[in-house]
Motif scaffolding. Sequence first.
Motif, PDB file in Angstrom:
ATOM      1  N   TYR A   1       0.841  -1.186   0.000  1.00  0.00           N
ATOM      2  CA  TYR A   1       0.000   0.000   0.000  1.00  0.00           C
ATOM      3  C   TYR A   1       0.878   1.238   0.000  1.00  0.00           C
ATOM      4  CZ  TYR A   1      -4.884  -1.437   0.354  1.00  0.00           C
ATOM      5  OH  TYR A   1      -6.142  -1.884   0.082  1.00  0.00           O
TER       6      TYR A   1
ATOM      7  N   TYR B   1      -2.008   4.911   3.280  1.00  0.00           N
ATOM      8  CA  TYR B   1      -2.712   4.035   4.225  1.00  0.00           C
ATOM      9  C   TYR B   1      -3.559   4.857   5.187  1.00  0.00           C
ATOM     10  CZ  TYR B   1       1.389   5.304   7.043  1.00  0.00           C
ATOM     11  OH  TYR B   1       2.378   5.985   7.697  1.00  0.00           O
TER      12      TYR B   1
ATOM     13  N   PHE C   1     -10.599  -3.133   2.437  1.00  0.00           N
ATOM     14  CA  PHE C   1      -9.345  -3.007   1.698  1.00  0.00           C
ATOM     15  C   PHE C   1      -9.284  -4.024   0.580  1.00  0.00           C
ATOM     16  CE2 PHE C   1      -7.507  -1.742   6.022  1.00  0.00           C
ATOM     17  CZ  PHE C   1      -7.468  -0.390   5.719  1.00  0.00           C
TER      18      PHE C   1
ATOM     19  N   TYR D   1      -2.513  -7.408  -4.496  1.00  0.00           N
ATOM     20  CA  TYR D   1      -1.949  -6.344  -5.302  1.00  0.00           C
ATOM     21  C   TYR D   1      -2.554  -6.365  -6.720  1.00  0.00           C
ATOM     22  CZ  TYR D   1       1.275  -3.515  -7.931  1.00  0.00           C
ATOM     23  OH  TYR D   1       1.792  -2.558  -8.750  1.00  0.00           O
TER      24      TYR D   1
ATOM     25  N   SER E   1      -3.623   0.736  -3.544  1.00  0.00           N
ATOM     26  CA  SER E   1      -3.896   1.257  -2.201  1.00  0.00           C
ATOM     27  C   SER E   1      -5.096   2.206  -2.199  1.00  0.00           C
ATOM     28  CB  SER E   1      -2.664   1.963  -1.630  1.00  0.00           C
ATOM     29  OG  SER E   1      -2.340   3.089  -2.413  1.00  0.00           O
TER      30      SER E   1
END
Lengths: 549, 228, 353
Positions: free
Chosen positions: A454, A457, C183, C187, C193
């Motif tokens: 990530y 975050y 989340f 990947y 992200s």
Amino acid sequence: MATEVMETTSTRNYLNNGHTVKSWLLTLDHKRIGLLYLFSISIFFAIGGVYASLIRLELITPEGDLMTAETYNKVFTMHGVMMIFFFLIPSIPAVMGNFLLPIMLGAKDVAFPKLNLLSWYIFILGGSLMLITMINGGIDTGWTFYPPYSSIYSNTQVTLAGVSIFITGFSSILTGLNFMVTIHTMRAPGLTWFRLPLFVWAHYATSLIQILGTPVVAITVLALALERTFQIGIFDPKLGGDPVLFQHMFWFYSHPAVYIMILPSMGVISELIANMTRKRIFGYHFVAFSSLAIAVFGFLVWGHHMFTSSQSMYAGMVFSLITYAVAIPSAIKIFNWTATIYKGSVSYDTPMIYALAFIGLFTVGGMTGLFLAALGLDVHLHDTYFVVAHFHYVMVGGAIIGYLGGIHFWWPKMTGRMYPEVWGRISAAIIFLGFNLTFFPQFVVGYLGMPRRYHAYAPEFQVLHILSSAGASILAVGFIMPVFYFAWSVKFGKKAGNNPWMASGLEWQTSSPPPTENFTYQPVVTHEPYEFEHVEEIKNAGKLENKTA
Amino acid sequence: MAEHATHVPGLAHHFVSMEQQKEAGTIGMWIFLLTELMFFGGLFLAYAIFRYKYPDGFLQGSHLLSVPLGGLNTFILILSSLTMALGVYYSQMGDRKKLVAFLTMTLLLGLAFLVVKFFEYKEKFDHHLFPAIGFWNPAADHPPEQYHQHVRVFLWIYFAMTGLHALHMIVGAGILITLIYLARKGTFTKEYNSPVEISGLYWHFVDIVWIFLFPLLYLTGFHVSGGH
Amino acid sequence: MSLLTILLQVPFLPEQASSFAQEVDMFYLSLWALTIFFSVAVAVAALFFMLKYRRRRIDEIPEQVEGAMALEITWTVIPFLISLFIFGWGAKIYYQMYTEPKDAMEIYVTGKQWMWRAQHPDGIREINQLHLPLGKRIKLTMTSEDVLHSYFIPAFRTKADVVPGRYTMTWFTPTKAGTYHLFCAEYCGTQHSGMIGNVIVLEPSEYQQWLAGGPKEASPSATGQKLFASLACNTCHYDKDGGRGPSLAGVFGSQVKLENGTTVIADEGYLRESILNPGAKIVAGFQPVMPTFQGQLSEEQVLQLIAYIKSIGAQEGAVAAKPAASPAPPTAKASPAAPTTQAPAAQGGQKKD
């Protein structure tokens, strides 16, 4: 404490046998090839380290502000690729294995010296291609190259990187093949299998994995490159392929590859502990066979990387169960090493500090592996920072600590000079502290839910990330210090003598640095390893001390 | 034991004796073949999984391959294994003439295999059956249209496996040429012949791989004639 | 001192908001207890030995202690038993998490670079959010339009990869109202992200209000029914037998006999394959005449078609159960006689056939 043994070291050795560039680049001497590897992998480690510091800098703040997401993805990918394929996998086998294995066996060289040099060139070719990849913009797939992202969607240099890894794999295969044949056929008279140092046993197990595992990853990345180039249905479901097949094939190698990294380190630790405590390894046979057990079971557990990947639930259960079978031999090693220290004569020199650090950090690394092998818990932990913390405890706390401990221990043999002991201890302590500060917070942030890879975050994770980044800066200092004092010691270090640690083992019976043919006589082995009553230097040291007293 | 090293012809300096050198070479080749086995193993795994997923596609794909040509190649390779074995035998007997003759025969058979393979590949290219994007454009009924995607999966496995095998044949041919050259020079004797023996191991391995490829690829749909 | 207070504010566990959370946390903490116990024991032993047995004379050769079989067996067997226990506990939780729940509310999720789409049973759709009623068992049926993703809700302790070309499942019962992180854990490219969102657990009444407040949309099965007509599926697939294609009433969950003699369970994965790649598995007694719909339907639309086919199973399947079909679909799925077929994690093509 290292004592200088006064004796006439032979002036002719492998280092001064030729000073031209050609004498290094075309050398067939396993010791020089070991040093070639040492230089090359140190460069790759430095590159991987720079990438690591970029990651830690970016993660100081929750926003992705230091670099773009695209850059960050390339940075963590290159960090992984450099560290795994170009540092950790070759590290101990290619440097210390090459240097020491033939000497420990009482042989003049490995079985196939030309092949050995060839494997270094293959490594350099593969490494250069990866550097070209890097200069051309790098790759952003993660070191795991999961399709269909890597095979269809990513528009970075995946094919080139795949070719680089394909080529580098052959370097690893050839090294493993060479070691295995050398151990089978070139042992000195009297050197039976159970008189082998545990370093050799560990390398035997490692070679087995290199030989059987590496070709599978080679064919896998080749298939990936083919799919990317020709758009055929191998892994992309839109074309009839199967993305999970890639994961199976990739982890069939890449899980055992973890043991390529850790087993040699375990071999080093066995040598350090035995020689630094002057004790026979407690349960020699158990430690030797546990290496083989790890290598064999290691091939049957790849599916534990895929508990949430949509593989069948029952497959997951089988893989979990076998994973616990790998935990047992690792535990056996830890207990036996600890028991070896009992009633020993413990030296506090740097190699022993590293050995102790290894025991502590590997225990935590191994035990947290049990969390991840536990099916129901892994569902939550998978692909979080908990995983990152776990494998850094094993890879840095295990493999790299073992590597550094080994380099300190055999540095006098390689160069003929002692490194400065005080600086050695200080840097070991700094690495230990910095390492724990870097990676322990990652266990916590991982369980809180922070996923891997990530770029930005959630703000509540920031405190832990700052701790981690602070630790990384300390760790960096610890890693840089040895570069300087090792370089210094080559010229200014104290002369080492044949056996500065008063250690047992054939490598300490020849001069430091050893002559090109390793021994000026044919060594004959008459006793088991780690029998310190046979070490002349210990007796002589006692006599010298009595005289001066 | 340095005194040995300087005398015996063919003994490298770092080995103690001829036996040690020979043992190292033989074990080395066996280990290398293990590596090769795993290398092909990845493709065999892909074959198994996709055949399980797409049984009909594999049936149809297999109909595209010529069993007579594949059979001919199988025969050629089995014969070449025999000539190679005889070559190894005569190298151990120290019979230079027969050694050269059998190595040459093996080489010719290997080349014959590659020529047949070439025509098989050419036929696939002509029909646009090479599965790469840009080439892949099969006729609507050959194979039947609804199987196109799965046949394409079959064909990439076919090309990957036989291509990798052909690559090994080419390397084998190179090895044979070197051996023939050395054998004519008289390098191999009753005492020193391990390169021939070790190369023989390699050649037999490549043959055995084909023995598996032939039924898996060519004969899969043999019992069912034609398409649905 | 302030550093310490900041550190003390860092939680050790995420919020417990699903029926799984408590047990997973319990398990996690037990393993930490075990880890600390063994690490401390080993470290203390090693340090103590190092201090007690430090080298006192340069020529010291300690008395050698040979290995002890009893000890070796002890520290092989004890870790073995402990690890068996951990395995068992982990497998139990895993089995619960990955066994298809009964009577769950089904929400369809599709992942796409870089967003999460969800569609509720009565049609409401949302992006990067998931509103859930408290205390209700929820099942997510998920697939991806492009690359691998993974649907991860830390507060629920659940996660499942979202894989293109197949359906995966995760389920949970929210036990605490609130807003939680969602989340992407696998990947998936540049904005990985950013592929995040919120899971909002509401009291059941609030959930109903929320549903009512949203734009009126047809339920997935109703949209699927329209699609079924507009794509002219009903010209071949009749309500009853007799069409050029098999009747789809009651087909979901039943056993289908194929042309090549094998049988498959008609689960979501099978229906999906039959829409996108009709030639792959031909039902016995029919010709391979159906055109492929690959590239013409989004993953969401495929899911809607499947929802429709499921719904005609639920209405008419019970009444007009075909003789070939085994008892009622749910029992067939839960029957222990065919354990592999109910491994929901492998709904993809692999296990059919």
